[in-house]
Design an enzyme around this catalytic site. Sequence first.
Site, PDB file in Angstrom:
ATOM      1  N   GLY A  49       0.834  -1.190   0.000  1.00 11.57           N
ATOM      2  CA  GLY A  49       0.000   0.000   0.000  1.00 11.57           C
ATOM      3  C   GLY A  49       0.870   1.241   0.000  1.00 11.57           C
ATOM      4  N   GLN A  54       3.139   9.819   1.449  1.00 11.58           N
ATOM      5  CA  GLN A  54       4.423   9.122   1.410  1.00 11.58           C
ATOM      6  C   GLN A  54       5.278   9.520   0.209  1.00 11.58           C
ATOM      7  OE1 GLN A  54       2.468   5.084   2.274  1.00 11.58           O
ATOM      8  NE2 GLN A  54       4.530   4.927   3.150  1.00 11.58           N
ATOM      9  N   CYS A 102       6.623  -0.201   7.225  1.00 16.21           N
ATOM     10  CA  CYS A 102       6.138   0.958   6.482  1.00 16.21           C
ATOM     11  C   CYS A 102       7.233   1.449   5.543  1.00 16.21           C
ATOM     12  CB  CYS A 102       5.742   2.072   7.452  1.00 16.21           C
ATOM     13  SG  CYS A 102       5.151   3.580   6.648  1.00 16.21           S
ATOM     14  N   LEU A 103       6.859   1.768   4.327  1.00 17.18           N
ATOM     15  CA  LEU A 103       7.830   2.276   3.353  1.00 17.18           C
ATOM     16  C   LEU A 103       8.443   3.595   3.809  1.00 17.18           C
ATOM     17  CD1 LEU A 103       5.813   1.476   0.102  1.00 17.18           C
ATOM     18  CD2 LEU A 103       7.754   0.188   1.035  1.00 17.18           C
ATOM     19  N   HIS A 144      -3.621   0.863   8.063  1.00 21.41           N
ATOM     20  CA  HIS A 144      -2.295   1.476   7.953  1.00 21.41           C
ATOM     21  C   HIS A 144      -2.321   2.635   6.953  1.00 21.41           C
ATOM     22  CE1 HIS A 144       2.242   1.070   7.872  1.00 21.41           C
ATOM     23  NE2 HIS A 144       2.022   1.787   6.783  1.00 21.41           N
ATOM     24  N   GLU A 145      -2.884   2.381   5.769  1.00 21.32           N
ATOM     25  CA  GLU A 145      -2.914   3.427   4.733  1.00 21.32           C
ATOM     26  C   GLU A 145      -3.860   4.562   5.126  1.00 21.32           C
ATOM     27  OE1 GLU A 145      -0.552   3.390   2.671  1.00 21.32           O
ATOM     28  OE2 GLU A 145      -0.006   1.321   3.114  1.00 21.32           O
ATOM     29  N   HIS A 148      -2.213   6.989   7.414  1.00 20.17           N
ATOM     30  CA  HIS A 148      -1.322   7.942   6.733  1.00 20.17           C
ATOM     31  C   HIS A 148      -2.072   9.224   6.357  1.00 20.17           C
ATOM     32  CE1 HIS A 148       2.621   6.208   6.264  1.00 20.17           C
ATOM     33  NE2 HIS A 148       2.126   5.067   5.822  1.00 20.17           N
TER      34      HIS A 148
END
Length: 193
Positions: A49, A54, A102-103, A144-145, A148
């Site tokens: 995701g 991000q 997480c990226l 999670h997304e 953000h």
Amino acid sequence: MILMAIHPIVIYGEPVLHRRAEKVTEFDDDLRTLVADMYETLKASNGVGLAAPQIGVGKQIFVYDADDDHGVRRSGVFINPVLVASKIPETRPDPEDESEGCLSVPSLDFPLKRAERVTINGVDEQGEKVSLSAEGWFARIMQHEYDHLQGTLYVDRLDKRWSRKWKKAQIANGYNEPGNSWMPGVDPDPFGH
């Protein structure tokens, strides 16, 4: 024809990650290009995701591409989403089954308790309504997304024990300064995919 581009992924400490994203109001070619770029960036990052903050864009958009708990591949976009979740269990997170990465927090993962079920509603890049109900691993991705877009990263939700470990890793990795990023497909994959 939309030409896609891969964007750098900003790292914890970048201000856009820590503030609530703005609602999307224009459903135009620029938006469709941004969404296509997000899919391309997600693919290059080997993630499941990716939220617009991000890649430094403070808009309420996220894309996903992952297998659900039944092995069905799901891919899509949510714009201006609203998420409703079941109650989060009050038990401690299981480091084996409930770890998250997480990226924007490269190379680290920590256990985090999440709701088991969610329903999420929003629109796609054409402005068409989209809705999804998910459970387990896939529900974790949605939460999670969605977080953000609220200016919250998963490490901000860690319990006391894991939060202490995160703070040490944050300092050790320099994840408290703005201006850091990594480029999917160019820089080494921080999660070793």
